[in-house]
Enzyme design. Structure first.
Site, short mmCIF file in Angstrom:
data_model
loop_
_atom_site.label_atom_id
_atom_site.label_comp_id
_atom_site.label_asym_id
_atom_site.label_seq_id
_atom_site.Cartn_x
_atom_site.Cartn_y
_atom_site.Cartn_z
CG HIS A 64 -0.48 0.25 2.52
ND1 HIS A 64 -0.15 -0.76 3.41
CD2 HIS A 64 -0.24 1.41 3.18
CE1 HIS A 64 0.25 -0.24 4.54
NE2 HIS A 64 0.22 1.09 4.43
CG ASP A 116 0.50 -4.08 2.89
OD1 ASP A 116 0.96 -3.56 1.86
OD2 ASP A 116 -0.24 -3.48 3.69
CB SER A 150 2.55 1.90 6.44
OG SER A 150 1.32 1.85 7.10
#
Length: 726
Positions: A83, A220, A660
């Site tokens: 992402h 991810d 992230s």
């Protein structure tokens, strides 16, 4: 002002709170004072290495400007979340070559794809305290605007001095509400390329349904590469550029990771609000988050409606939709988390009452801090008086086509000033980003979609802003009175705006980028005319905001000093709120119990992917992955205790947005996974930390290697990282 956030404070608080040591996003400079605690938790490397920006592992941990990443090879190979690489994947996707759906594996260096022109890799080189240079001579009683301007001018001077050698991005960060200031110097790499991304069915498996949930089974991750000129210095994209060669890179662990093992996350967490006042918590719960949740739902519905049946438009807004969906669930999760607490606002008020009582026993200094706290509360209350105007006017003029016009006009205004006097974001150092944004707009703009979103923003402005706070300039452009709650002929106004403006064309945008203020004011382009019309209001509100920010900058540091002293006296952890600067957090691999009778285990496996796969979005798995699972491929990646390949795992490290893509390291400082999410119960931890429920979610490096080896055949990258494969 004397700063008392010293090493002795850190030692006292951490040693007194071993049960809660997982709370805290620590600055690298604090890590040596945490040595005893780190060793007790299981760290096997020298704690001093965690404060050395020029050595491994910290010099391999990089920022992407909103996400974290890390170097994993001597050829500038970068690993981050899927992402976080989503923008680069979307930027290179077309209906004919949909990399989001199909994934991408570059065959060789020449096959690697350029990212968005504004994609960056930032390598932190130095963090220096500049508090004295920022605060010297500032009087707590000086005018708010004058104080803001003084801090702003000093910060810009420090940045200009720092960036003088070239190839650098420097910024002044404030810590603890302005109690401390640090100048952070980063190497700015401007050529970033997409190397590998698994298909969305792996990289986003579970989609927004599973977002912030556990158990998870999401792959991810994505890989980028940093490129520089042949001289080794940062340069804009060119086919002649070469891979950047970092001084060090992370080693992928070859040892198994188990429940109870020590782990740490190094990264660039965005922001937390743990030292905010009760009134600020109340505003978030009662107004800000509910308002944004409603707006984001309508925003997403508008995009869905206007892109239906148009694959090209859908791809252009894919990154926007992903980001808004994430924010929507984040804000709703924070509201749900607050709802499960026993009166969070009351809890904060009780803490403030205890602080005030403690300050009442500290004589003149305590009395001064109490007065500063009261004044801060008054400033925040005054700021809330115009929150509807600030939210909806800013939204109405700041997005899409009209937002582009506003930025072009503001750029022309600022370019007429000496560089040091220009507004931040419009200095010479910002010119490449401005141009990059104008170029990239082609990949993220559709006039039909943008027009519908503009209508939504204007309707919110008219419906939500009280009559006494309406903006005359915008009302005049709309042709309405301050008391109107509807916009007559809105569709016709917007049709004329979008039909008449040529700013949808990249060459036209770049031409106006070079224009002066007079040329834009004389333009007949309706989007530029809109910008000229609303600019006086924007500048007026900006001056008001600066004055208030200047006043608050004299008050919040005094409150924060009181909080630091009070927390020290209570034996609580002392660390600054997250502010996008480099931090380290540590803990262990462990599950949690969200409610009575429910126990969340710390690992998920390939078997869980099969069980979750329904064949319908967002639970579709690639046939190649299901076949590899069925055939039992990749036995070397299995975890003995699970008799399966681990996919995701939980830890109790303290993280937030911006983390992230952060590398998850084991006790030896080796890469064992990537941080990509938090559990739903942790979302309100940005405000109030709960060690029993707050967990971070990581993708396991063994699953990454398994997919790269057995599914996507990214063997070239495994070899580059020094890893074996079948």
């Amino acid at each position: 002002m004397r700063i008392r956030l010293l090493a002795a404070v850190v030692v006292a608080t951490v040693s007194a709170t071993a049960a809660h040591a997982d709370e805290g996003m620590w600055q690298p400079s604090q890590m040596p004072q945490l040595a005893a605690q780190l060793k007790a938790r299981g760290l096997q490397m020298d704690p001093a290495a965690l404060s050395n920006l020029a050595g491994k592992p910290l010099d391999a941990v990089i920022s992407l400007g909103g996400c974290t990443a890390s170097f994993v090879s001597p050829q500038g190979l970068v690993v981050t979340n899927h992402h976080c690489g989503y923008g680069a994947i979307q930027y290179n996707s077309t209906p004919e070559r949909d990399l989001l759906a199909n994934g991408f594996v570059a065959k060789d260096f020449a096959d690697e794809l350029p990212s968005d022109p504004n994609a960056r890799v930032y390598v932190t080189q130095d963090i220096s305290d500049v508090t004295a240079r920022i605060n010297a001579g500032l009087d707590a009683g000086m005018d708010g605007k004058a104080r803001f301007d003084a801090i702003d001018a000093r910060s810009k001077a420090l940045v200009a001095e720092c960036e003088q050698p070239g190839g650098l991005r420097c910024n002044v960060y404030n810590f603890n509400g302005g109690l401390q200031f640090s100048l952070i110097r980063q190497l700015e790499i401007k050529d970033v390329r997409l190397v590998y991304a698994p298909p969305e069915a792996i990289g986003k498996f579970g989609g927004d349904v599973d977002n912030f949930e556990w158990p998870r089974h999401t792959g991810d991750w994505s890989f980028l590469r940093a490129y520089v000129g042949k001289d080794g210095k940062p340069a804009a994209y060119s086919k002649d550029n070469v891979p950047y060669q970092p001084k060090s890179w992370l080693t992928v662990s070859q040892e198994p990771l188990h429940a109870g093992d020590y782990v740490m996350v190094t990264g660039y967490p965005g922001s937390t609000s743990r030292y905010r006042l009760a009134d600020e918590v109340q505003d978030a719960i009662q107004w800000r988050y509910p308002t944004l949740v409603r707006y984001f739902k309508d925003y997403l519905a508008t995009i869905e409606r206007t892109t239906a049946g148009d694959k090209a438009a859908e791809l252009k807004y894919a990154s926007t939709v992903a980001g808004i969906n994430n924010a929507l669930k984040l804000y709703q999760g924070q509201l749900d988390g607050f709802a499960k607490m026993q009166d969070p606002v009351g809890m904060k008020r009780a803490q403030e009452a205890a602080l005030k009582a403690w300050l009442g026993k500290r004589g003149a200094e305590g009395a001064a801090q109490t007065r500063a706290l009261a004044a801060l509360e008054q400033e925040l209350a005054a700021d809330n008086q115009t929150r509807e105007r600030d939210q909806w006017f800013g939204s109405a003029v700041g997005g899409g086509l009209t937002g582009t016009a506003v930025r072009l006009y503001r750029n022309a205004i600022e370019r007429a000033k000496p560089d040091a006097e220009r507004e931040s974001g419009y200095q010479d150092r910002d010119a490449p980003r401005i141009e990059g944004g104008l170029r990239a707009l082609d990949k993220r703009y559709d006039p039909r979609v943008d027009k519908a979103l503009m209508a939504l923003r204007l309707q919110r402005y008219v419906a939500q802003v009280p009559a006494g706070q309406r903006v005359p300039e915008l009302d005049a452009w709309l042709g309405i009175d301050a008391g109107d709650k509807a916009i007559a002929g809105l569709d016709a106004k917007l049709d004329a705006l979008y039909a008449g403006s040529r700013l949808g064309n990249v060459d036209e945008r770049l031409q106006w980028l070079k224009a002066d203020q007079a040329a834009i004011e004389a333009s007949s382009d309706p989007a530029l005319q809109f910008a000229v019309k609303v600019m006086p209001a924007l500048l007026r509100f900006e001056q008001e905001d600066k004055a208030r920010a200047g006043r608050i900058s004299a008050l919040r540091p005094r409150y924060m000093q009181a909080m630091i002293d009070f927390n020290q006296s209570q034996g609580k952890p002392v660390y600054p709120d997250a502010n996008s600067s480099l931090r380290i957090t540590f803990g262990t691999v462990r599950g949690y119990s969200p409610r009575d009778g429910v126990e969340m285990k710390p690992f998920t496996t390939l078997a869980g992917i099969v069980a979750k796969t329904t064949g319908e979005e967002p639970f579709i798995s690639p046939r190649a992955e299901l076949d590899a699972i069925a055939q039992g491929k990749g036995k070397q990646y299995r975890m003995a205790g699970l008799d399966d390949v681990p996919v995701n795992f939980l830890s109790d490290v303290d993280t937030t947005g911006g983390n992230s893509g952060s590398p998850t390291l084991n006790a030896k400082g080796e890469l064992v996974g990537l941080l990509f999410d938090g559990n739903y119960e942790s979302l309100s931890a940005d405000w109030i930390f709960n060690p029993a429920l707050t967990r971070s979610i990581h993708v396991d490096a063994r699953y990454m290697r398994w997919v790269m080896d057995e599914v996507d055949h990214a063997e070239r990258l495994l070899e580059e990282m020094g890893l074996s494969h079948d």
